[in-house]
Design an enzyme around this catalytic site. Sequence first.
Site, PDB file in Angstrom:
ATOM      1  N   ARG A  15       0.829  -1.203   0.000  1.00 27.56           N
ATOM      2  CA  ARG A  15       0.000   0.000   0.000  1.00 27.56           C
ATOM      3  C   ARG A  15       0.863   1.253   0.000  1.00 27.56           C
ATOM      4  O   ARG A  15       2.063   1.199   0.241  1.00 27.56           O
ATOM      5  CB  ARG A  15      -0.924  -0.011   1.224  1.00 27.56           C
ATOM      6  CG  ARG A  15      -2.028  -1.057   1.169  1.00 27.56           C
ATOM      7  CD  ARG A  15      -2.786  -1.160   2.478  1.00 27.56           C
ATOM      8  NE  ARG A  15      -1.994  -1.796   3.531  1.00 27.56           N
ATOM      9  CZ  ARG A  15      -2.421  -2.008   4.774  1.00 27.56           C
ATOM     10  NH1 ARG A  15      -3.628  -1.616   5.126  1.00 27.56           N
ATOM     11  NH2 ARG A  15      -1.649  -2.612   5.656  1.00 27.56           N
ATOM     12  N   LYS A  75       1.665   1.768   7.256  1.00 28.55           N
ATOM     13  CA  LYS A  75       1.978   0.927   8.410  1.00 28.55           C
ATOM     14  C   LYS A  75       2.915   1.634   9.375  1.00 28.55           C
ATOM     15  O   LYS A  75       3.551   2.631   9.046  1.00 28.55           O
ATOM     16  CB  LYS A  75       2.590  -0.398   7.950  1.00 28.55           C
ATOM     17  CG  LYS A  75       1.586  -1.335   7.323  1.00 28.55           C
ATOM     18  CD  LYS A  75       0.381  -1.610   8.217  1.00 28.55           C
ATOM     19  CE  LYS A  75       0.724  -2.416   9.455  1.00 28.55           C
ATOM     20  NZ  LYS A  75      -0.463  -2.598  10.340  1.00 28.55           N
ATOM     21  N   TYR A  94      -0.882   4.294  10.633  1.00 22.35           N
ATOM     22  CA  TYR A  94      -1.221   3.313  11.665  1.00 22.35           C
ATOM     23  C   TYR A  94      -0.009   3.129  12.573  1.00 22.35           C
ATOM     24  O   TYR A  94       1.133   3.078  12.098  1.00 22.35           O
ATOM     25  CB  TYR A  94      -1.581   1.962  11.036  1.00 22.35           C
ATOM     26  CG  TYR A  94      -2.924   1.940  10.341  1.00 22.35           C
ATOM     27  CD1 TYR A  94      -4.103   2.104  11.064  1.00 22.35           C
ATOM     28  CD2 TYR A  94      -3.011   1.747   8.974  1.00 22.35           C
ATOM     29  CE1 TYR A  94      -5.334   2.091  10.436  1.00 22.35           C
ATOM     30  CE2 TYR A  94      -4.241   1.730   8.326  1.00 22.35           C
ATOM     31  CZ  TYR A  94      -5.403   1.896   9.066  1.00 22.35           C
ATOM     32  OH  TYR A  94      -6.619   1.878   8.432  1.00 22.35           O
ATOM     33  N   HIS A  96      -0.476   1.219  16.192  1.00 19.94           N
ATOM     34  CA  HIS A  96      -0.691   0.004  17.005  1.00 19.94           C
ATOM     35  C   HIS A  96       0.399  -0.125  18.070  1.00 19.94           C
ATOM     36  O   HIS A  96       1.124  -1.125  18.142  1.00 19.94           O
ATOM     37  CB  HIS A  96      -0.713  -1.234  16.105  1.00 19.94           C
ATOM     38  CG  HIS A  96      -1.779  -1.205  15.057  1.00 19.94           C
ATOM     39  ND1 HIS A  96      -3.124  -1.298  15.347  1.00 19.94           N
ATOM     40  CD2 HIS A  96      -1.696  -1.081  13.697  1.00 19.94           C
ATOM     41  CE1 HIS A  96      -3.826  -1.241  14.228  1.00 19.94           C
ATOM     42  NE2 HIS A  96      -2.992  -1.096  13.224  1.00 19.94           N
ATOM     43  N   GLU A 118      -5.645   4.471  13.793  1.00 22.36           N
ATOM     44  CA  GLU A 118      -6.578   3.557  14.452  1.00 22.36           C
ATOM     45  C   GLU A 118      -7.251   4.122  15.684  1.00 22.36           C
ATOM     46  O   GLU A 118      -8.197   3.511  16.217  1.00 22.36           O
ATOM     47  CB  GLU A 118      -5.892   2.231  14.804  1.00 22.36           C
ATOM     48  CG  GLU A 118      -4.908   2.296  15.952  1.00 22.36           C
ATOM     49  CD  GLU A 118      -3.490   2.669  15.533  1.00 22.36           C
ATOM     50  OE1 GLU A 118      -2.579   2.555  16.368  1.00 22.36           O
ATOM     51  OE2 GLU A 118      -3.305   3.077  14.369  1.00 22.36           O
ATOM     52  N   ALA A 268      -6.933  -9.569  15.237  1.00 20.85           N
ATOM     53  CA  ALA A 268      -6.531  -8.609  16.266  1.00 20.85           C
ATOM     54  C   ALA A 268      -5.033  -8.613  16.518  1.00 20.85           C
ATOM     55  O   ALA A 268      -4.566  -7.971  17.458  1.00 20.85           O
ATOM     56  CB  ALA A 268      -7.277  -8.917  17.570  1.00 20.85           C
ATOM     57  N   ASP A 270      -2.567  -7.139  15.207  1.00 24.43           N
ATOM     58  CA  ASP A 270      -1.940  -5.813  15.240  1.00 24.43           C
ATOM     59  C   ASP A 270      -1.937  -5.223  16.646  1.00 24.43           C
ATOM     60  O   ASP A 270      -1.077  -4.405  16.985  1.00 24.43           O
ATOM     61  CB  ASP A 270      -2.672  -4.842  14.304  1.00 24.43           C
ATOM     62  CG  ASP A 270      -2.174  -4.927  12.873  1.00 24.43           C
ATOM     63  OD1 ASP A 270      -1.023  -5.322  12.664  1.00 24.43           O
ATOM     64  OD2 ASP A 270      -2.946  -4.591  11.949  1.00 24.43           O
ATOM     65  N   MET A 301      -2.828  -7.750   7.121  1.00 30.12           N
ATOM     66  CA  MET A 301      -3.651  -8.511   6.186  1.00 30.12           C
ATOM     67  C   MET A 301      -4.098  -7.703   4.963  1.00 30.12           C
ATOM     68  O   MET A 301      -4.023  -8.189   3.839  1.00 30.12           O
ATOM     69  CB  MET A 301      -4.864  -9.106   6.908  1.00 30.12           C
ATOM     70  CG  MET A 301      -4.522 -10.251   7.838  1.00 30.12           C
ATOM     71  SD  MET A 301      -5.976 -10.904   8.700  1.00 30.12           S
ATOM     72  CE  MET A 301      -6.930 -11.535   7.324  1.00 30.12           C
TER      73      MET A 301
END
Length: 371
Positions: A15, A75, A94, A96, A118, A268, A270, A301
Site C-alpha cells: 500500500r 503501516k 497506523y 498500534h 486507528e 486482532a 496488530d 492482512m
Amino acid sequence: MKIGVPKEIKNHEYRVGLTPASVKELRLYGHEITVQRGAAAGIGVDDREYELVGARLVDTAEEIYADNELIIKVKEPQPEECRQLREGQTLFTYLHLAPDPEQTRLLLESGVTAIAYETVTSPNGTLPLLAPMSEVAGRLAAQAGAHCLERAQGGSGVLLGGVPGTPPAKVLVIGGGVVGDNAAYIARGMGANVTLLDRSLARLRELESEYAGKVNCIYSTQEAIEKYALEADLVIGAVLLPGASAPKLLTADIVSRMKPGSVVVDVAIDQGGCFETSHPTTHQNPTYVVDGVVHYCVANMPGAVPVTSTNALNNATLPFALNLANNGFRKAMQIDPHLMNGLNVHAGQLTYQAVAEAQGLTYVPAKDIIA
C-alpha cells in the site's frame, strides 16, 4: 506544508500513503508533496502519475524524512524509519503501539508528533480510519481461513461451503464489530455454518436482523467461546479495544482441545492478538501450527489486496490529511477534537492512555498538549 510519502518497507506491504488523486487534492491547497520513487508500484501506479499531478520524486526514504514536515504512511514505522523521525515533524499513519514497546520507545526518543489512524474517532463513536481496513481484513479472514483449511496448507481438508450431500464447515467469529460482521458476511456467503459472538445485546439484535437468522448470533461468554471453538473448523478473532492490547479470549487450553487441522485467524494481531497462542506472522510466512491447529496471524492482512486497500484508506484519510496540512497539527486538533483522539506521541510524551497502561508508562492527556 511540505508532505512526504515514503515507500513502505514492512514485509509484503504494497500500500501507499497517498494516491495520485490524493496528491492532486493536497496540491490544490498549495502543499508540496514529495514521493519516494516506486512507492506505489505495488498498486500498479507509475511514478509518472505522481509527476503529472505535481509531486516531486526522490530516490530514497532518507530524503523523505529529512525534508518534510508531515509524513503520511500506511503501516507503523519500522525501527530504521523511527530513527529518521525528528522533533517538529508530524507522522500520520497506523501505529498500534500498545503491544509494541520498541516502537513506542523509539517514537518517544525521536520527539516526533505521531497520530495513529486507528485511534482517530468520529462523532458517532466509530473509528473512521480503521473501519475501511477492518472491512478488508474481515473479508480476507474468511478467505484466508478457507485456504488454510485445505489439506495442502495443513488444514483438515474441509471445504468451507461443503457441497450437496456433505456438511459445510463450522465457522466461529468472535466479535461483532466491523471485522466480525465482514468476516461473517463472507463466510456465510461461501456457504459456511456461521456462529458470531459478541457482548453487546444491542449489536447482536442488529446482526440477527441483518442476517435474517442465517448467522447464529450468541452472547459471548467464556463458556460460549469454548463450546463453539471446540466444534469449529475455523475460528476468526475479531475483537478490538481501541488503541489497547486485545484481550486473550481463546486460551491455549481451548486451542489444545480443538479439532486437529482446524484453523484460527487472529485479525486482532496488530493489537497483540486475541488468542493466547498467537504471535505475528507475515505474508511471506503466514502460518504456523500449535497443537495441530493452523494459526494465521498476519499483521498487515489488507496489504495482500493493496489496490482495494489503498483506495479505501485514502478515501478515509484524505479529509484528515487536508486538515493537518492546512492548519498544522495543533490547530487541526482544535478544529476537530476527533482528530485529537489520534494523538499518541508528542515531543517525547505519551498521549494515549491505553498505550500507557499497557506498557506501564507515564501518560499526558492529548488535550493538555493541544491546550
